[in-house]
Design a protein around this motif. Structure first.
Motif, PDB file in Angstrom:
ATOM      1  N   UNK D  59       0.849  -1.186   0.000  1.00 15.75           N
ATOM      2  CA  UNK D  59       0.000   0.000   0.000  1.00 15.75           C
ATOM      3  C   UNK D  59       0.887   1.239   0.000  1.00 15.75           C
ATOM      4  N   UNK D  60       0.581   2.156  -0.868  1.00 14.95           N
ATOM      5  CA  UNK D  60       1.332   3.399  -0.908  1.00 14.95           C
ATOM      6  C   UNK D  60       2.701   3.288  -1.537  1.00 14.95           C
ATOM      7  N   UNK D  61       2.977   2.212  -2.206  1.00 12.37           N
ATOM      8  CA  UNK D  61       4.304   2.069  -2.810  1.00 12.37           C
ATOM      9  C   UNK D  61       4.243   2.525  -4.263  1.00 12.37           C
ATOM     10  N   UNK D  62       5.406   2.704  -4.841  1.00 15.22           N
ATOM     11  CA  UNK D  62       5.449   3.125  -6.234  1.00 15.22           C
ATOM     12  C   UNK D  62       6.288   2.143  -7.042  1.00 15.22           C
ATOM     13  N   UNK D  63       6.504   2.503  -8.312  1.00 17.38           N
ATOM     14  CA  UNK D  63       7.254   1.582  -9.153  1.00 17.38           C
ATOM     15  C   UNK D  63       8.683   1.468  -8.660  1.00 17.38           C
ATOM     16  N   UNK D  64       9.256   0.287  -8.695  1.00 16.14           N
ATOM     17  CA  UNK D  64      10.580   0.070  -8.089  1.00 16.14           C
ATOM     18  C   UNK D  64      11.715   0.571  -8.975  1.00 16.14           C
ATOM     19  N   UNK D  65      11.788   1.860  -9.203  1.00 20.97           N
ATOM     20  CA  UNK D  65      12.932   2.428  -9.909  1.00 20.97           C
ATOM     21  C   UNK D  65      13.534   3.478  -8.988  1.00 20.97           C
ATOM     22  N   UNK D  66      14.850   3.344  -8.736  1.00 18.27           N
ATOM     23  CA  UNK D  66      15.483   4.301  -7.835  1.00 18.27           C
ATOM     24  C   UNK D  66      15.635   5.635  -8.557  1.00 18.27           C
ATOM     25  N   UNK D  67      15.318   6.697  -7.841  1.00 18.56           N
ATOM     26  CA  UNK D  67      15.291   7.980  -8.529  1.00 18.56           C
ATOM     27  C   UNK D  67      16.670   8.585  -8.728  1.00 18.56           C
ATOM     28  N   UNK D  68      17.531   8.431  -7.721  1.00 16.32           N
ATOM     29  CA  UNK D  68      18.874   8.987  -7.888  1.00 16.32           C
ATOM     30  C   UNK D  68      19.864   7.868  -8.183  1.00 16.32           C
ATOM     31  N   UNK D  69      20.781   8.171  -9.068  1.00 13.50           N
ATOM     32  CA  UNK D  69      21.795   7.186  -9.428  1.00 13.50           C
ATOM     33  C   UNK D  69      22.829   7.129  -8.340  1.00 13.50           C
ATOM     34  N   UNK D  70      23.238   5.959  -7.989  1.00 20.10           N
ATOM     35  CA  UNK D  70      24.358   5.911  -7.045  1.00 20.10           C
ATOM     36  C   UNK D  70      25.575   5.403  -7.783  1.00 20.10           C
ATOM     37  N   UNK D  71      26.661   5.198  -7.024  1.00 16.59           N
ATOM     38  CA  UNK D  71      27.999   5.120  -7.599  1.00 16.59           C
ATOM     39  C   UNK D  71      28.147   4.344  -8.917  1.00 16.59           C
ATOM     40  N   UNK D  72      27.587   3.162  -8.959  1.00 18.91           N
ATOM     41  CA  UNK D  72      27.851   2.365 -10.161  1.00 18.91           C
ATOM     42  C   UNK D  72      26.924   2.715 -11.317  1.00 18.91           C
ATOM     43  N   UNK D  73      25.972   3.539 -11.026  1.00 13.32           N
ATOM     44  CA  UNK D  73      25.102   3.975 -12.095  1.00 13.32           C
ATOM     45  C   UNK D  73      24.032   2.971 -12.454  1.00 13.32           C
ATOM     46  N   UNK D  74      23.921   1.904 -11.674  1.00 15.59           N
ATOM     47  CA  UNK D  74      22.847   0.960 -11.936  1.00 15.59           C
ATOM     48  C   UNK D  74      21.557   1.529 -11.399  1.00 15.59           C
ATOM     49  N   UNK D  75      20.585   1.640 -12.231  1.00  8.00           N
ATOM     50  CA  UNK D  75      19.310   2.102 -11.716  1.00  8.00           C
ATOM     51  C   UNK D  75      18.286   1.002 -11.880  1.00  8.00           C
ATOM     52  N   UNK D  76      18.794  -0.188 -11.984  1.00  9.97           N
ATOM     53  CA  UNK D  76      17.818  -1.231 -12.277  1.00  9.97           C
ATOM     54  C   UNK D  76      17.263  -1.837 -11.017  1.00  9.97           C
ATOM     55  N   UNK D  77      16.165  -2.401 -11.179  1.00  8.94           N
ATOM     56  CA  UNK D  77      15.375  -2.796 -10.029  1.00  8.94           C
ATOM     57  C   UNK D  77      16.000  -3.932  -9.262  1.00  8.94           C
ATOM     58  N   UNK D  78      16.216  -5.012  -9.898  1.00 10.54           N
ATOM     59  CA  UNK D  78      16.656  -6.191  -9.171  1.00 10.54           C
ATOM     60  C   UNK D  78      18.017  -5.969  -8.557  1.00 10.54           C
ATOM     61  N   UNK D  79      18.855  -5.216  -9.249  1.00 10.82           N
ATOM     62  CA  UNK D  79      20.209  -5.035  -8.754  1.00 10.82           C
ATOM     63  C   UNK D  79      20.247  -4.255  -7.459  1.00 10.82           C
ATOM     64  N   UNK D  80      19.365  -3.302  -7.380  1.00  8.91           N
ATOM     65  CA  UNK D  80      19.334  -2.519  -6.156  1.00  8.91           C
ATOM     66  C   UNK D  80      19.151  -3.433  -4.955  1.00  8.91           C
ATOM     67  N   UNK D  81      18.292  -4.358  -5.109  1.00  6.64           N
ATOM     68  CA  UNK D  81      18.048  -5.286  -4.024  1.00  6.64           C
ATOM     69  C   UNK D  81      19.270  -6.152  -3.792  1.00  6.64           C
ATOM     70  N   UNK D  82      19.814  -6.619  -4.900  1.00 10.44           N
ATOM     71  CA  UNK D  82      20.892  -7.580  -4.789  1.00 10.44           C
ATOM     72  C   UNK D  82      22.099  -6.970  -4.098  1.00 10.44           C
ATOM     73  N   UNK D  83      22.462  -5.779  -4.549  1.00  9.02           N
ATOM     74  CA  UNK D  83      23.669  -5.185  -3.979  1.00  9.02           C
ATOM     75  C   UNK D  83      23.494  -4.843  -2.522  1.00  9.02           C
ATOM     76  N   UNK D  84      22.303  -4.397  -2.211  1.00  8.12           N
ATOM     77  CA  UNK D  84      22.093  -4.011  -0.830  1.00  8.12           C
ATOM     78  C   UNK D  84      22.253  -5.200   0.093  1.00  8.12           C
ATOM     79  N   UNK D  85      21.848  -6.347  -0.388  1.00  6.92           N
ATOM     80  CA  UNK D  85      21.950  -7.528   0.449  1.00  6.92           C
ATOM     81  C   UNK D  85      23.388  -7.904   0.729  1.00  6.92           C
TER      82      UNK D  85
END
Lengths: 496, 523, 81, 172
Positions: D59-85
């Protein structure tokens, strides 16, 4: 057991005839070579068995592991030769030589078809028989038991006609049906109960297993009916059905190899799976005794009513097999010894009778008892041998049959089972009743009118007459020289 | 190199398929060598993996290097090879290789126009099956199941028989339902655990808090139903007999031994590696029910097989019965039942292959597929008949064939867990098999072929030397079909005689997996 | 995710699904299936799954419909149920 | 009404997915026309996809695209999760498990609250599932064309009747 000799001799004894089978097929165009192969294999086999004899008589056993069990996952495939196995192997392999000779005479005399197939499967059957004799555990025993059922099927259905098909179907239905339906679960149950031991060496497999009388009885019945080659009623009717086979098959397989494999297995079950002590404790063996006794009497009565000579012999065989089963189920040392001896004695006697039936068929084409009048004059050797065989099976001196019956009766007396003792005596009388009229008819009744009077002697071919004379003489000799048999059987009963 | 084996085993047939597509269209003769070499590479890898696994334990392979050092378990795609699937890899590649040899020229005759396409699908099917076996990811399993299913629908539909296409359509509908149920089940699992990696799911589910969770329960039911449809477990078997009997002969040789067996493997994998034996056998407590279902499957399969007049149809119904064996064995909830089920996967694959190759050769040469038209075959084709008899004996369970020993372990499991219904069903089905096969053997052995009945003299003894040596093998099929048959027959016997080492490996596998023994020991 | 919107689309989904199965003209049924696909795209986009929505629009609604129309063109347009 | 508010409205997606699935399944089994069966199959498959996508929704969530680019420039969805883990391999807290474990980590790392985004993993999976569905449909349609060529019909009862009458490769 005192000492164990490791040797591959039992394997080679088994393989001798198995390896001969492809050679027989290969030489199917060279009749001489083909039959020579059979003979060579028979002699080699007998020689190998004989080579083991001194080791066995000196109180040792031979063991050979063919396939390891790998940490008790499954029982290994193992050969083990002891007194009983030796006795059976001796009988089977020596009689194969004689039968081979006879088969050549018989098959050629009748111009049978597909003789190559016949000889090849005959050789394979013999391998399986020796495999059973030398099996060192229940799994190996079962393996060769099934192999024998399958290898003999083409022999039983040899004539390929409707009758042969029916006979073959009955044969397989009974043998495979009971072995898969009863023996296999019994086998696995034994494996579980014994904690993964099926070996015949040492104590009986179930000696220390925790087994109630009801379980014991079910297991014992499953084994005895499962090994239905022993022909106990009600699983006997494959044997008369199998008489459609050519006579050498009936002679060797259905007087010696197949049926004796059945009783051999039953003896193993009594002595090596349950052990006499356990059975005595559970008190379940008497059930088997009474089934066997019933079979003995009933089959003798049926035999009297059969006019077809081979069928009469078949029912007689059923009775005699149950003698053996009855003997072991008495659980007394002498009866067991008698049973084991009866394997040999009955083998010699019955094979003679079958040889005679075949020889009569080859020479005259007669199949029925009622046609045999006056035959003693034209076929004196054959009918003489028939008389001797009949005496041996009945138990009249001076033939081997007397000795084994003597031990059996002695054992019954030991076990205080006088009713069963009476069964032995009554059935011996019955044996006489169904055999001696045949002999009487052949020698003392005149040939029927209208049949062309035959001058002088007109026997079957020499290759037929010689073997039956040999086995007849053998039956007599066993009476005078039973030493080896006694020794081998003593090894077994003494060892228990 | 050797650490890349789990990838190579999949990539070899995949590239083989691509190459076949590229090179084969111009010249159909190029397809066969590509197929054989691709499968041979896979086969080599499978053997190497089996050796490696049995010596040094399970191998984890992380696709693209997303290993546990970089990301937590369950994020990267993982392949995991333990003793169990290493065995299965060997079976799949062996069966595929033998079928490939069998298909030599045969596939070309059956799919004249589409040989390259046929071989492409053939290899893609192998990729799918091998992938199902090695993957450690519940969702990838679905994808690979679909890869293998899609190719098999197409393979079944490629036959010249029009009934084959109808059968393929039904197969497709049923197969899709099955796969979708599986997918749905995985969805529920994901909902509960948040991961798709089998080991990670198992770790989370090991928490007793999940023991009674209805989500997990629903997931399990859905997955189980899906897999049961895929393996043609009894009430859900409807698609199998037509699909396998009306497809091209090569396809039937490939599908019949492998598809159902791999599905059984998936079931065992799901039971042991995802949900864990303790949960499946203890929390769920369904063993009795499923074993009784298996009993019904065995009996129904046998009875239906008895009613068939077509050889291949009969064999198909036997597969239904055999699936009952394996499901029952796996659900006996004890060690030996599971060992028997796994061993039976191996044994049954080869037995079925043996029978199907032999049946296909028979059918081709008799130009008829009814059992009563197989007269006098033994005389004409002694080698093929020998192969058939070996397969038949294994099905009946005659020692020392593999079929005997699998029955031995299954019966042992059945007796130990006191499931007498299952024990009796196994025995009855053995007897039914005996009846079935001896009916065929009798016809093939006695029946006089009309063409042969006039020359009785053909019999070797009465007029020896008259018909030359040529008659011994004259009636046989071409070597490319007979040789795989004989090899398979030999494997069936050798697998039986040397069953103990194989069972050792299976036991090793069960040690590595959360063991059935844990549930059994608790009794 | 906007709940009322969501509910409306879902109800329409069921309706289009039922209609596409009831229509006897296969071409019509295919068209309605296309509508169904686009509705579900909309739903997914609205639920935050834009990538799935894209794919469904291209593959599910686009390619599938083309496939089906091609098949109907090659076979028969009328269905008995 | 109580029931509606408690069990239907919040889970409306799930109810509808079950309804759609049943519609599809019913069509696959009972429809006589093969194309209709396939339409049913399509509906069945999309229902499952709907289910998966619904898992990822919050509830209240939006599309899983990160708005700001971080260091590696990956803005893709699955990777954000993967790297954070990556840095939180130990973190497998079960409390959060009904919405996936790893998202929780994002906040700690990048100052992003995973509760604001739909779970992208099911979406990625469904891309595959859609493709699988379409290829199944393609194969099925090809097979039905081939059936039409052989039997001249796509109605199941007519095909079965033709098989019964005895055509190519027909037995009993």
């Amino acid at each position: 057991m005192d000492s164990v000799v490791h040797s591959s001799l039992p394997l080679w004894a088994c393989l001798a005839s198995l390896l001969a089978a492809p050679a027989i097929v290969l030489f199917r165009r060279e009749l001489f070579l083909r039959e020579a192969t059979t003979f060579v294999a028979a002699f080699v086999k007998f020689g190998l068995v004989l080579a083991m004899l001194p080791i066995i008589t000196s109180g040792k056993v031979i063991e050979f592991t063919l396939v390891e069990g790998f940490g008790g996952v499954v029982a290994p495939i193992l050969f083990r030769v002891d007194g009983l196995g030796m006795l059976f192997a001796l009988v089977a392999s020596s009689l194969w030589i004689v039968t081979s000779l006879y088969a050549i005479g018989y098959m050629r005399g009748l111009h049978e078809h597909s003789q190559t197939r016949f000889f090849a499967f005959f050789a394979i059957s013999l391998s399986a028989t020796l495999g059973v004799a030398f099996a060192g555990n229940l799994l190996t025993l079962y393996l060769f038991y099934e192999m024998l059922s399958l290898a003999t099927w083409p022999l039983v259905t040899h004539h390929q006609d409707k009758e042969a098909r029916t006979g073959g179907r009955t044969y397989l239905t009974y043998l495979l049906g009971t072995s898969i339906g009863f023996a296999l679960p019994a086998l696995i149950f034994t494996w579980i109960k014994s904690g993964g031991d099926l070996s015949f060496a040492g104590d009986a497999i179930l000696a220390s297993a925790d087994l109630g009388p009801a379980q014991g009885l079910i297991l014992l019945l499953a084994f005895c009916f499962g090994f239905s080659k022993a022909g106990m009623m009600p699983f006997h009717s494959w044997l008369p059905g199998a008489m459609v086979a050519p006579t050498p098959v009936s002679a060797l397989l259905h007087a010696v190899a197949v049926v004796k494999v059945g009783v051999f297995c039953v003896i193993r079950v009594f002595t090596a799976v349950f052990g006499v002590d356990l059975l005595a404790k559970l008190g379940v063996a008497t059930v088997i005794s009474w089934i066997a006794a019933f079979t003995v009497i009933v089959s003798s009565l049926i035999a009297m009513s059969q006019d077809n000579l081979k069928r009469r012999l078949a029912f007689s065989t059923i009775g005699q097999l149950s003698y053996i089963v009855l003997g072991v189920s008495l659980l007394s040392a002498h009866a067991v010894q008698g049973s084991m001896m009866h394997i040999a004695m009955h083998a010699f006697g019955k094979i003679t009778l079958f040889f005679c039936a075949g020889a009569i068929f080859v020479a005259t084409g007669k199949k029925y008892v009622s046609q045999l009048s006056g035959l003693g004059k034209t076929m004196p050797f054959t009918m003489g041998a028939f008389a001797i065989g009949a005496m041996s099976v009945t138990g009249v001196p001076p033939t081997g049959g007397l000795l084994s019956k003597f031990y059996l009766v002695w054992g019954a007396a030991d076990a205080q089972q006088f009713a069963l003792l009476a069964v032995y005596l009554v059935s011996s009388v019955l044996n006489g009743v169904y055999f001696f009229p045949v002999v009487y008819r052949a020698f003392f009744k005149p040939a029927p009118e209208g049949e062309a009077a035959v001058e002088g002697i007109r026997e079957a071919p020499l290759a037929c007459v010689l073997p039956l004379s040999i086995t007849a003489v053998g039956s007599v000799l066993l009476f005078f020289f039973p030493g080896l048999l006694l020794e081998l059987t003593k090894l077994m009963t003494g060892a228990q | 190199m050797s650490e890349q084996l789990p990838a190579i085993i999949l990539l070899a047939p995949l590239f083989g398929a691509l190459l076949t597509g590229l090179a084969g269209n111009r010249d159909h003769r190029r397809c066969f060598p590509i197929l054989i070499s691709a499968l041979a590479v896979s086969f080599g890898c499978a053997i190497a993996l089996l050796v490696q696994v049995s010596q040094s334990g399970p191998i984890d392979y992380f696709v693209g290097g997303w290993n546990t050092e970089r990301v937590p378990l369950g994020v990267g795609i993982q392949l995991r090879i333990d003793a169990l699937n290493a065995l299965l890899l060997v079976v799949i590649t062996t069966v595929a290789l033998l079928t490939a040899v069998y298909s030599f020229r045969r596939a070309g005759e059956e799919n004249t126009e589409k040989t390259p396409q046929f071989y492409m699908l053939f290899q893609m099917l192998c990729v799918g099956l091998l992938g199902i076996t090695v993957t450690a990811d519940a969702f990838n399993l679905f994808v690979l199941v679909e890869v293998s299913s899609l190719t098999s629908y197409a393979l079944v539909a490629m036959g010249s028989k029009s009934r084959g296409t109808v059968a393929a359509f039904n197969y497709l509908i049923m197969g899709t339902v099955g796969a979708s149920f599986y997918l749905l089940g995985v969805g529920y699992l994901y909902m509960q655990t948040g991961t798709l990696n089998m080991a990670a799911i198992h770790e989370i589910l090991a928490d007793p808090a999940f023991g009674k969770s209805s989500t997990v329960f629903v997931a399990f039911i859905l997955i189980l139903v899906g897999v049961w449809i895929k393996m043609a477990f009894f009430p859900l078997y409807g698609w199998l007999p037509n699909a396998y009997s009306y497809c091209p002969s090569t396809t039937s040789c490939l599908l019949a031994p492998l598809m159902t067996k791999v599905s059984v493997y998936v079931m065992i994998r799901v039971m042991l590696s995802i949900f864990g034996a303790d949960w499946v056998f203890q929390s769920l407590g369904w063993s009795h029910t499923v074993v009784w279902l298996a009993v019904i499957a065995i009996l129904a399969g046998s009875v239906l097989a008895l009613a068939q007049v077509e050889l291949k149809k009969m064999l198909c119904y036997l597969i239904v019965a055999e699936v009952g064996y394996m499901v029952g064995g796996a659900w006996l909830a004890n060690h030996w039942g599971m060992v028997g089920a796994i061993y039976h996967i191996l044994a049954d694959a080869f037995m079925t292959l043996c029978l199907f190759i032999a049946a296909n050769i028979f059918i081709k040469h008799c130009r008829a597929d009814r059992i009563d038209q197989l007269e006098g075959l033994f005389k004409r084709m002694p080698l093929t008949s020998t192969g058939f008899v070996v397969g038949a004996l294994a099905m009946i369970g005659v020692p020392p064939t593999a079929g005997f020993f699998s029955k031995w372990y299954l019966l042992r499991g059945g007796i130990e867990s006191g499931q007498w219904g299952y024990v009796i069903a196994l025995l009855v089905s053995s007897l039914v098999n005996a009846v079935l096969f001896f009916r065929i053997i009798e016809i093939a052995y006695f029946g006089k072929n009309p063409a042969e009945s006039h020359d009785h003299a053909h019999d070797e003894d009465s007029h020896q030397g008259q018909a030359g040596e040529a008659t011994l093998l004259g009636g046989e099929g071409r070597p490319a079909t007979v040789i795989p048959l004989l090899i398979t027959a030999a494997i069936v016997i050798l697998l039986g005689v040397f069953n103990a080492p194989v069972v050792e490996i299976i036991q090793q596998a069960l040690e590595g997996m959360p063991v059935v023994g844990a549930a059994a020991a608790a009794r | 995710m906007i709940v009322p919107f969501d509910i409306i689309i879902l109800i329409f989904l069921v309706i289009t699904a039922l209609i596409s199965l009831r229509v006897r003209d296969l071409l019509g049924a295919t068209m309605i299936l296309g509508v169904y696909s686009f509705l579900i795209c909309l739903l997914w986009a609205e639920m935050g799954a834009v990538d799935v929505a894209f794919t469904e629009a291209a593959v599910g609604a686009g390619v599938s419909t083309v496939f089906m129309i091609a098949t109907i063109y090659h076979t028969r347009r009328h269905s008995s149920d | 009404m109580e029931f509606l508010n408690a069990s239907v409205i919040p889970y409306f997606n799930y109810w509808i997915y079950v309804v759609l699935m049943m519609i599809g399944l019913h069509a696959m089994i009972t429809k006589n026309n093969l194309i209709k069966k396939l339409i049913g199959m399509s509906i069945f498959q999309t229902a499952i996809i709907l289910f998966y996508v619904s898992i990822g929704v919050k509830t209240g969530s939006t599309i899983p695209i990160l708005e700001h680019h971080h260091d590696e420039g990956h803005a893709e969805t699955a990777h954000a999760v993967a790297e954070s883990g990556d840095h939180h391999a130990e973190e497998t807290d079960h409390e959060k498990s009904d919405h996936g474990n790893n998202e929780h980590a994002i906040e700690a790392d990048h100052g992003i609250d995973p509760d604001h985004f739909a779970n992208p993993l099911p979406h990625v999976l469904m891309l595959t599932a859609i493709v699988v569905g379409v290829s199944t449909l393609g194969v099925a349609l090809a097979i039905s064309q081939s059936i039409y060529k052989d039997f001249g019909s796509l109605e199941e009862n007519e095909i079965l009747a033709k098989i019964k009458q005895g055509g190519p490769g027909v037995d009993v």
